[in-house]
Design an enzyme around this catalytic site. Structure first.
Site, PDB file in Angstrom:
ATOM      1  N   GLY A  10      93.122  26.621  30.778  1.00 52.08           N
ATOM      2  CA  GLY A  10      92.698  27.421  31.932  1.00 52.08           C
ATOM      3  C   GLY A  10      93.920  27.924  32.694  1.00 52.08           C
ATOM      4  O   GLY A  10      94.899  27.199  32.829  1.00 52.08           O
ATOM      5  N   GLU A 103      96.136  19.030  29.976  1.00 51.74           N
ATOM      6  CA  GLU A 103      96.000  17.898  29.047  1.00 51.74           C
ATOM      7  C   GLU A 103      95.829  18.331  27.588  1.00 51.74           C
ATOM      8  O   GLU A 103      96.394  17.695  26.687  1.00 51.74           O
ATOM      9  CB  GLU A 103      94.815  17.005  29.445  1.00 51.74           C
ATOM     10  CG  GLU A 103      93.540  17.790  29.689  1.00 51.74           C
ATOM     11  CD  GLU A 103      92.269  16.948  29.553  1.00 51.74           C
ATOM     12  OE1 GLU A 103      91.277  17.327  30.167  1.00 51.74           O
ATOM     13  OE2 GLU A 103      92.272  15.950  28.816  1.00 51.74           O
ATOM     14  N   ASP A 128      93.512  21.004  38.518  1.00 52.33           N
ATOM     15  CA  ASP A 128      92.831  19.702  38.616  1.00 52.33           C
ATOM     16  C   ASP A 128      93.774  18.561  39.002  1.00 52.33           C
ATOM     17  O   ASP A 128      93.315  17.495  39.396  1.00 52.33           O
ATOM     18  CB  ASP A 128      92.151  19.352  37.284  1.00 52.33           C
ATOM     19  CG  ASP A 128      90.943  20.225  37.004  1.00 52.33           C
ATOM     20  OD1 ASP A 128      90.626  21.083  37.832  1.00 52.33           O
ATOM     21  OD2 ASP A 128      90.305  20.029  35.942  1.00 52.33           O
ATOM     22  N   MET A 170      86.053  22.617  41.632  1.00 51.05           N
ATOM     23  CA  MET A 170      86.423  22.290  40.251  1.00 51.05           C
ATOM     24  C   MET A 170      86.985  20.871  40.168  1.00 51.05           C
ATOM     25  O   MET A 170      87.291  20.249  41.186  1.00 51.05           O
ATOM     26  CB  MET A 170      87.411  23.304  39.707  1.00 51.05           C
ATOM     27  CG  MET A 170      86.719  24.556  39.185  1.00 51.05           C
ATOM     28  SD  MET A 170      87.856  25.639  38.306  1.00 51.05           S
ATOM     29  CE  MET A 170      86.700  26.730  37.488  1.00 51.05           C
ATOM     30  N   ARG A 265      71.953  24.430  51.535  1.00 50.69           N
ATOM     31  CA  ARG A 265      72.452  25.560  50.750  1.00 50.69           C
ATOM     32  C   ARG A 265      73.614  25.080  49.886  1.00 50.69           C
ATOM     33  O   ARG A 265      74.324  24.152  50.260  1.00 50.69           O
ATOM     34  CB  ARG A 265      72.946  26.694  51.662  1.00 50.69           C
ATOM     35  CG  ARG A 265      71.850  27.363  52.460  1.00 50.69           C
ATOM     36  CD  ARG A 265      70.966  28.233  51.575  1.00 50.69           C
ATOM     37  NE  ARG A 265      70.036  29.016  52.353  1.00 50.69           N
ATOM     38  CZ  ARG A 265      68.817  28.610  52.707  1.00 50.69           C
ATOM     39  NH1 ARG A 265      68.399  27.401  52.362  1.00 50.69           N
ATOM     40  NH2 ARG A 265      68.025  29.403  53.402  1.00 50.69           N
ATOM     41  N   VAL A 272      87.239  31.138  41.636  1.00 52.44           N
ATOM     42  CA  VAL A 272      87.982  31.615  42.812  1.00 52.44           C
ATOM     43  C   VAL A 272      89.158  30.667  43.083  1.00 52.44           C
ATOM     44  O   VAL A 272      90.228  31.078  43.524  1.00 52.44           O
ATOM     45  CB  VAL A 272      87.035  31.655  44.040  1.00 52.44           C
ATOM     46  CG1 VAL A 272      87.807  31.816  45.327  1.00 52.44           C
ATOM     47  CG2 VAL A 272      86.029  32.777  43.891  1.00 52.44           C
ATOM     48  N   GLN A 273      88.937  29.386  42.768  1.00 53.29           N
ATOM     49  CA  GLN A 273      89.992  28.376  43.022  1.00 53.29           C
ATOM     50  C   GLN A 273      91.190  28.548  42.096  1.00 53.29           C
ATOM     51  O   GLN A 273      92.272  28.054  42.363  1.00 53.29           O
ATOM     52  CB  GLN A 273      89.423  26.968  42.809  1.00 53.29           C
ATOM     53  CG  GLN A 273      88.351  26.596  43.801  1.00 53.29           C
ATOM     54  CD  GLN A 273      87.458  25.484  43.272  1.00 53.29           C
ATOM     55  OE1 GLN A 273      87.659  24.328  43.588  1.00 53.29           O
ATOM     56  NE2 GLN A 273      86.475  25.826  42.447  1.00 53.29           N
TER      57      GLN A 273
HETATM   58  O1  F6P Z   1      91.567  23.812  33.723  1.00 57.23           O
HETATM   59  C1  F6P Z   1      90.891  23.185  34.715  1.00 57.23           C
HETATM   60  C2  F6P Z   1      89.550  23.816  34.959  1.00 57.23           C
HETATM   61  O2  F6P Z   1      89.680  24.733  36.001  1.00 57.23           O
HETATM   62  C3  F6P Z   1      88.500  22.767  35.260  1.00 57.23           C
HETATM   63  O3  F6P Z   1      88.505  22.355  36.585  1.00 57.23           O
HETATM   64  C4  F6P Z   1      87.241  23.481  34.861  1.00 57.23           C
HETATM   65  O4  F6P Z   1      86.222  22.586  34.493  1.00 57.23           O
HETATM   66  C5  F6P Z   1      87.666  24.265  33.684  1.00 57.23           C
HETATM   67  O5  F6P Z   1      89.036  24.513  33.836  1.00 57.23           O
HETATM   68  C6  F6P Z   1      86.908  25.563  33.540  1.00 57.23           C
HETATM   69  O6  F6P Z   1      87.285  26.170  32.365  1.00 57.23           O
HETATM   70  P1  F6P Z   1      86.918  27.663  31.921  1.00 57.23           P
HETATM   71  O7  F6P Z   1      87.776  28.575  32.721  1.00 57.23           O
HETATM   72  O8  F6P Z   1      87.256  27.691  30.484  1.00 57.23           O
HETATM   73  O9  F6P Z   1      85.479  27.852  32.244  1.00 57.23           O
END
Ligand code: F6P
Length: 341
Positions: A10, A103, A128, A170, A265, A272-273
């Site tokens: 990611g 990782e 993360d 996330m 809600r 966005v994060q």
């Molecule tokens: O790489 C970390 C992360 O942002 C996680 O927090 C999240 O679950 C995952 O990537 C989302 O992955 P993708 O962008 O492939 O949906």
């Protein structure tokens, strides 16, 4: 020397700052040539690359994402994957490869080095913040700012409407973003994957609070599982369970409203994060990691990763860094819990 660089997994804010630092130190400092592979491990597998120069990497420091592209490609998912990575490096006459990732990317880097003798250096990234052997990963601070600002904004609308606001952040395996943004944003309940969710307890905290206040903020990590939640058993290329389409935030919001009667809600912050410009702190950490990675290649210290220990950027073994995920310890959760309810 000729050095390859790739960004895998990611994306996260600060990747471009690392690339820029590797290029600047590699070319200006050591007289090396730098080759950027496209889209993580897909690059060396499919020979997709571009030459990186000081000119081509100017102006990228404040830019989010990665100019090299990324993917969740696992080189060990192809039988000839490790061999193709080696061949690609040989064809391009590369002396070393800098793998910037989390990782999965670093786990693959570690295996390529340990089992196949590939000259790899690692740089840890992820919002993360769950990579072992480093105090912090770049990207985390930016995500934390985004989540905290969102919680602040949700506070004012929660108060006006007397609602419970559930914020899903996330954090697939670790609750660092939830705990830190929850503490910074003054959350009333925080749920993280490291601890089993007890919905009765959550509702008890909310009921206790609503005796004197008529709104609440609940922060939940996307990786939390509610008791009895359905598991479809779907996994990605690295064997991680795919998160449910109807995320934990939605499920939790429905449970809270159903059990307490408080209007609820749900906001899912999602990608966005991960987007946008890195904070100053992330730009600096990423820059220091990039410079360290260039030094490690020059010194021939393959199988190592740049890491932050205290105030220092040091080298740690990829083996150590990828042995275990860094999860949230009880002491951190206790800081958050002091303000629940
Ligand atoms: O790489 C970390 C992360 O942002 C996680 O927090 C999240 O679950 C995952 O990537 C989302 O992955 P993708 O962008 O492939 O949906």
């Amino acid at each position: 020397m000729r050095i390859g660089v790739l960004t895998g997994g990611g994306d996260c804010p600060g990747l471009n700052a690392v690339i820029r630092a590797v290029v600047r130190k590699g070319i200006d400092g050591y007289g090396h040539a730098i080759v950027g592979f496209r889209d993580g491990w897909r690059g060396p597998l499919e020979n997709a690359y571009e030459d990186l120069t000081i000119e081509s990497t100017r102006g990228i420091l404040p830019r989010g994402g990665t100019i090299l592209g990324t993917s969740r490609t696992n080189p060990f998912k192809r039988e000839d994957g490790p061999e193709r990575v080696r061949e690609s490096m040989e064809t391009l006459h590369l002396d070393g490869l800098i793998a910037i990732g989390g990782e999965d990317t670093l786990g693959a880097a570690n295996r390529l080095h340990g089992e196949h003798g590939v000259n790899v250096i690692g740089v840890p990234k992820t919002i993360d913040n769950d990579i072992g052997a480093t105090d912090v990963t770049f990207g985390f601070d930016t995500a934390l700012q985004v989540a905290t600002e969102a919680i602040d904004r949700l506070h004012t609308t929660a108060e006006s409407h007397h609602r419970v606001m559930v914020v899903e952040v996330m954090g697939r395996h670790a609750g660092w973003i939830a705990v830190h943004s929850g503490i910074a944003g003054g959350a009333d309940v925080i749920l993280i994957p490291e601890r089993p969710v007890d919905i009765d307890e959550v509702c008890a905290e909310l009921n206790r609070r609503h005796a004197t206040k008529n709104f609440s903020i609940v922060v939940v990590s996307e990786g939390c599982e509610l008791p009895g939640a359905e598991d479809k058993g779907e996994v990605d290329q690295f064997g991680h369970k795919l998160l449910a389409k109807r995320g934990v935030g939605e499920q939790l919001g429905a449970e809270i409203e159903g059990r307490t009667g408080f209007e609820t809600r749900v906001t899912v912050l999602g990608h966005v994060q991960r987007g946008g410009s890195p904070t100053a702190s992330d730009r600096i950490l990423a820059t220091r990691f990039g410079l360290k990675a260039a030094d490690l290649v020059e010194e021939g210290k393959f199988g190592q990763m740049a890491a932050l220990r205290g105030a220092d950027v040091v080298a740690v073994s990829l083996e150590e860094a990828t042995a275990q995920l860094k999860t949230v310890p009880d002491e951190w959760y206790d800081v958050a819990r002091a303000f629940f309810g």
